[in-house]
Write a protein that holds these residues in place. Structure first.
Motif, mmCIF file in Angstrom:
data_model
loop_
_atom_site.group_PDB
_atom_site.id
_atom_site.type_symbol
_atom_site.label_atom_id
_atom_site.label_comp_id
_atom_site.label_asym_id
_atom_site.label_seq_id
_atom_site.Cartn_x
_atom_site.Cartn_y
_atom_site.Cartn_z
ATOM 1 N N LEU A 22 0.834 -1.212 0.000
ATOM 2 C CA LEU A 22 0.000 0.000 0.000
ATOM 3 C C LEU A 22 0.863 1.254 0.000
ATOM 4 C CD1 LEU A 22 -2.760 -1.086 2.544
ATOM 5 C CD2 LEU A 22 -3.140 -0.486 0.136
ATOM 6 N N ILE A 23 1.923 1.245 0.782
ATOM 7 C CA ILE A 23 2.823 2.401 0.841
ATOM 8 C C ILE A 23 3.519 2.602 -0.496
ATOM 9 C CG2 ILE A 23 4.977 3.230 1.892
ATOM 10 C CD1 ILE A 23 3.967 1.844 4.507
ATOM 11 N N ALA A 24 3.940 1.518 -1.117
ATOM 12 C CA ALA A 24 4.630 1.614 -2.403
ATOM 13 C C ALA A 24 3.771 2.269 -3.465
ATOM 14 C CB ALA A 24 5.060 0.220 -2.867
ATOM 15 N N ALA A 25 2.467 2.101 -3.360
ATOM 16 C CA ALA A 25 1.546 2.596 -4.393
ATOM 17 C C ALA A 25 0.994 3.986 -4.101
ATOM 18 C CB ALA A 25 0.385 1.612 -4.548
ATOM 19 N N ASP A 26 1.388 4.614 -2.996
ATOM 20 C CA ASP A 26 0.730 5.857 -2.594
ATOM 21 C C ASP A 26 1.746 6.854 -2.019
ATOM 22 O OD1 ASP A 26 -0.853 7.620 -0.523
ATOM 23 O OD2 ASP A 26 -2.371 6.788 -1.859
ATOM 24 N N THR A 27 1.942 7.965 -2.706
ATOM 25 C CA THR A 27 2.921 8.959 -2.256
ATOM 26 C C THR A 27 2.489 9.653 -0.966
ATOM 27 O OG1 THR A 27 1.907 10.600 -3.723
ATOM 28 C CG2 THR A 27 3.803 9.379 -4.580
ATOM 29 N N LYS A 28 1.176 9.755 -0.724
ATOM 30 C CA LYS A 28 0.714 10.380 0.524
ATOM 31 C C LYS A 28 1.108 9.524 1.726
ATOM 32 C CE LYS A 28 -3.234 12.812 -1.543
ATOM 33 N NZ LYS A 28 -4.721 12.946 -1.566
ATOM 34 N N LEU A 29 0.947 8.217 1.601
ATOM 35 C CA LEU A 29 1.376 7.328 2.679
ATOM 36 C C LEU A 29 2.880 7.420 2.882
ATOM 37 C CD1 LEU A 29 -0.677 4.040 2.093
ATOM 38 C CD2 LEU A 29 -0.890 5.636 4.008
ATOM 39 N N GLN A 30 3.619 7.528 1.786
ATOM 40 C CA GLN A 30 5.073 7.629 1.889
ATOM 41 C C GLN A 30 5.480 8.882 2.660
ATOM 42 O OE1 GLN A 30 6.673 7.293 -2.119
ATOM 43 N NE2 GLN A 30 5.394 5.493 -2.528
ATOM 44 N N ALA A 31 4.838 10.007 2.352
ATOM 45 C CA ALA A 31 5.152 11.249 3.057
ATOM 46 C C ALA A 31 4.764 11.160 4.524
ATOM 47 C CB ALA A 31 4.437 12.418 2.376
ATOM 48 N N LEU A 32 3.621 10.538 4.791
ATOM 49 C CA LEU A 32 3.154 10.388 6.164
ATOM 50 C C LEU A 32 4.134 9.533 6.975
ATOM 51 C CD1 LEU A 32 0.568 11.290 7.717
ATOM 52 C CD2 LEU A 32 -0.385 9.028 7.202
ATOM 53 N N LEU A 33 4.612 8.493 6.356
ATOM 54 C CA LEU A 33 5.561 7.612 7.038
ATOM 55 C C LEU A 33 6.878 8.327 7.298
ATOM 56 C CD1 LEU A 33 6.308 4.807 8.115
ATOM 57 C CD2 LEU A 33 6.922 4.154 5.770
ATOM 58 N N PHE A 34 7.378 9.052 6.328
ATOM 59 C CA PHE A 34 8.653 9.745 6.479
ATOM 60 C C PHE A 34 8.604 10.764 7.616
ATOM 61 C CE2 PHE A 34 11.653 13.171 5.595
ATOM 62 C CZ PHE A 34 12.829 12.464 5.401
ATOM 63 N N SER A 35 7.426 11.369 7.847
ATOM 64 C CA SER A 35 7.303 12.427 8.852
ATOM 65 C C SER A 35 7.230 11.893 10.279
ATOM 66 C CB SER A 35 6.067 13.287 8.563
ATOM 67 O OG SER A 35 4.873 12.521 8.730
ATOM 68 N N ARG A 36 7.098 10.559 10.445
ATOM 69 C CA ARG A 36 7.079 9.997 11.800
ATOM 70 C C ARG A 36 8.405 10.257 12.510
ATOM 71 N NH1 ARG A 36 3.881 5.954 13.960
ATOM 72 N NH2 ARG A 36 5.741 5.138 14.993
ATOM 73 N N ASN A 37 8.336 10.516 13.806
ATOM 74 C CA ASN A 37 9.566 10.683 14.587
ATOM 75 C C ASN A 37 9.621 9.711 15.764
ATOM 76 O OD1 ASN A 37 7.658 11.796 16.250
ATOM 77 N ND2 ASN A 37 8.481 13.892 16.177
ATOM 78 N N THR A 38 8.823 8.656 15.680
ATOM 79 C CA THR A 38 8.834 7.600 16.692
ATOM 80 C C THR A 38 9.264 6.287 16.027
ATOM 81 O OG1 THR A 38 6.454 7.334 16.308
ATOM 82 C CG2 THR A 38 7.129 8.640 18.225
ATOM 83 N N GLN B 169 16.651 5.590 4.177
ATOM 84 C CA GLN B 169 16.634 7.043 4.021
ATOM 85 C C GLN B 169 15.305 7.538 3.476
ATOM 86 O OE1 GLN B 169 20.275 7.816 1.658
ATOM 87 N NE2 GLN B 169 21.091 8.742 3.527
ATOM 88 N N GLN B 170 14.754 6.812 2.506
ATOM 89 C CA GLN B 170 13.519 7.263 1.877
ATOM 90 C C GLN B 170 12.333 7.246 2.835
ATOM 91 O OE1 GLN B 170 12.802 5.750 -2.050
ATOM 92 N NE2 GLN B 170 10.579 5.852 -1.848
ATOM 93 N N PHE B 171 12.324 6.292 3.780
ATOM 94 C CA PHE B 171 11.166 6.156 4.669
ATOM 95 C C PHE B 171 11.475 6.476 6.131
ATOM 96 C CE2 PHE B 171 10.307 3.415 0.995
ATOM 97 C CZ PHE B 171 9.132 4.008 0.562
ATOM 98 N N ASN B 172 12.712 6.935 6.386
ATOM 99 C CA ASN B 172 13.071 7.364 7.740
ATOM 100 C C ASN B 172 12.758 6.265 8.753
ATOM 101 O OD1 ASN B 172 13.970 9.132 9.758
ATOM 102 N ND2 ASN B 172 11.907 9.915 10.130
ATOM 103 N N ALA B 173 13.181 5.059 8.431
ATOM 104 C CA ALA B 173 12.867 3.900 9.265
ATOM 105 C C ALA B 173 14.011 2.904 9.213
ATOM 106 C CB ALA B 173 11.580 3.231 8.774
ATOM 107 N N VAL B 174 14.068 2.041 10.206
ATOM 108 C CA VAL B 174 15.008 0.925 10.173
ATOM 109 C C VAL B 174 14.449 -0.136 9.229
ATOM 110 C CG1 VAL B 174 15.971 -0.978 11.525
ATOM 111 C CG2 VAL B 174 16.003 1.346 12.443
ATOM 112 N N ILE B 175 15.311 -0.687 8.410
ATOM 113 C CA ILE B 175 14.904 -1.661 7.393
ATOM 114 C C ILE B 175 15.491 -3.032 7.711
ATOM 115 C CG2 ILE B 175 14.968 -2.260 4.938
ATOM 116 C CD1 ILE B 175 13.387 0.299 5.566
#
Length: 517
Positions: free
Chosen positions: A359-375, A410-416
């Protein structure tokens, strides 16, 4: 945060970095000295792993300094009374001065020399017995496919080694393998299949991920006496057991279920309820204080095998203050999308897997929302999911798994956790780990759901994202290794069978952490 210093063997350097270290080493001692140290180390290891004085050793010597190392190994073996035959695949006038000197020393000890074509075309040569093969054809500098005659030689050696159970020792890197990526240097490249690899100066990422593990066998690292000061700060390491100690906090006697966090599993669309239940069971076995499971399909009243898990209708369970694992069996419906938005916005800590990644791969809004998380947030893609997230194909991901994991972090500001052979764990700051556990038994449905549940439970127990990811990857693979060692698998091992072993592994880590203090 990495809690414990890594050994030299666990530090991973790129080919570019190795070249820089080597240059500093050459300023400290001559190239001939480095070659002699390398050759002696290779000879000593050859003796340990099966060289025999009754049956000759076959050495493949390439056109560069890797060939020089091989000649030096042959010289060291011959002077100790071993019979050595050498296939010379380079022209003497093109060798470096030091490689020529090593070749001359080898000749002076009476090595037998065989033309490459003779071994390929002469059945009497191929029918000879060999106690060991030493691969010194190509090192870390190879960038193109081995040429036709050498490619045929590699295939011949691979076949002989299997047919006659001959150990194969690769010098520095199995010939034909990219030391950075763990893939053949080109799609159709022949690669030596070694049972052992002795790698010089420092360990290399490509020996431990992707196809690398199929070619390298057991890896030994030799620093060539290069001073420690010549090594730059390292950002990539092997994810080994010893480095995990103290990442788990010992449990206090004065504890209760609230001390170890709540995990909420979100998923389980129609026909995929099992994925969510597997993740929930994994969280329970991995130490979560309380485990909840909310499904898109109608949830069962309880899990008859594990009634400790609490089932809720969607929307009944607050995600605030909880660690959420979303994706196992989620599907890609509008309800799944809404649930993912809610989880990204409100979860205290988050593990994203499976359909949530799609779902995230198909939607730029979800991608931006995920990147903005700081937890805390962990993503656990397999190569196809990673390809979708990066808008690439699977071959692109597999051709450079470390690079792909770093790009995702880097793209999703998350541990992979980029799953696969030698899973890559990467932080957005670029620090990277290559997991050392696991085997093909994990190549079955549901094992990824289990990994997500384990990571969620560790996050709930106050591990930071990087520690939760690397412990989860290690115990998940270790559980499969233990089961296979006892004869359960690799064929037919099921995801559910991992759970008791994962619990045992986590407890062993916690116990070792206490006793090592």
């Amino acid at each position: 945060m990495l809690h414990q210093a890594f050994t030299h063997e666990a530090r991973l350097y790129s080919v570019e970095q190795i070249r820089e270290i080597e240059a500093l080493g050459l300023a400290h001692q001559s190239e001939a000295t480095l070659m002699q140290i390398a050759g002696l180390a290779a000879a000593e290891l050859a003796i340990k792993i099966g060289a025999s004085k009754q049956v000759p050793i076959l050495i493949l010597a390439g056109p560069g300094n890797n060939g020089g190392d091989a000649y030096e190994a042959g010289y060291q073996l011959a002077r100790q009374g071993y019979k050595v035959a050498c296939i010379m695949c380079g022209k003497i006038e093109k060798y470096s001065q030091d490689a020529q000197a090593a070749l001359q020393r080898a000749k002076d000890t009476g090595l037998e020399f065989i033309e490459p074509g003779a071994l390929i075309n002469d059945t009497s040569a191929t029918s000879r017995d060999w106690s060991l093969v030493i691969d010194g054809l190509f090192g870390i500098g190879l960038k193109r496919t081995p040429e036709s005659e050498i490619a045929r030689l590699i295939e011949l050696i691979n076949n002989l080694a299997v047919e006659q159970a001959i150990p194969v020792l690769a010098i520095d890197v199995p010939s034909g393998l990219n030391a950075d990526t763990g893939q053949p240097v080109s799609p159709n490249s022949a690669v030596i299949k070694a049972t052992h690899t002795i790698t010089f100066i420092a360990n290399k990422t490509g020996l431990h991920t992707g196809s690398g593990k199929d070619y390298t066998g057991k890896v030994t690292v030799n620093q060539l006496d290069i001073p420690e000061d010549f090594f730059p700060k390292c950002r990539s390491h092997l994810n080994e057991c010893t480095s995990l100690l103290r990442a788990l906090t010992p449990r206090k006697q004065n504890s209760h279920k609230g001390s170890f966090g709540d995990v909420v599993i979100l998923g389980g669309a129609m026909g995929m309820a099992g994925a969510a239940i597997l993740a929930a069971r994994a969280a329970q076995y991995s130490g979560a204080g309380r485990t909840y499971c909310s499904m898109l399909a109608e949830a069962p009243a309880y899990d008859s095998l594990h009634p400790e898990i609490m089932f809720r209708k969607l929307g009944e369970e607050s995600l605030t203050g909880a660690t959420v694992v979303i994706g196992p069996g989620l599907g890609t419906s509008a309800s799944a999308y809404a649930l993912l938005v809610s989880a990204i916005q409100t979860a205290q800590a988050l593990v994203i897997d499976a359909d949530a990644l799609n779902l995230i791969a198909a939607d730029t809004k979800l991608q931006a929302l995920l990147f903005s998380r700081n937890t805390p947030c962990i993503l656990t893609p397999h190569p196809l999911e990673a390809a979708r997230l990066l808008n690439k194909n699977v071959a692109d991901i597999q051709n450079n798994r470390p690079q792909a994991a770093h790009a995702l972090a880097q793209q999703f500001n998350a541990v992979i956790i980029l799953k696969g052979s030698g899973s890559i764990i990467c932080n957005p700051d670029g620090s990277l780990l290559v997991n050392t556990t696991g085997n093909p038994a994990l190549a079955s449905g549901g094992t990824g759901d289990v990994l997500a549940g384990v990571a969620g439970a560790l996050l709930a127990q106050a591990c930071n994202s990087m520690d939760a990811a690397r412990i989860a990857a290690w115990v998940h693979g270790h559980a499969a290794d233990e089961l296979v060692a006892r004869g359960t698998g690799p064929i037919g091992l099921t995801a559910s069978e991992l759970l008791p072993e994962i619990r045992s592994s986590i407890n062993q880590l916690a116990y070792q952490a206490i006793t090592s203090n």
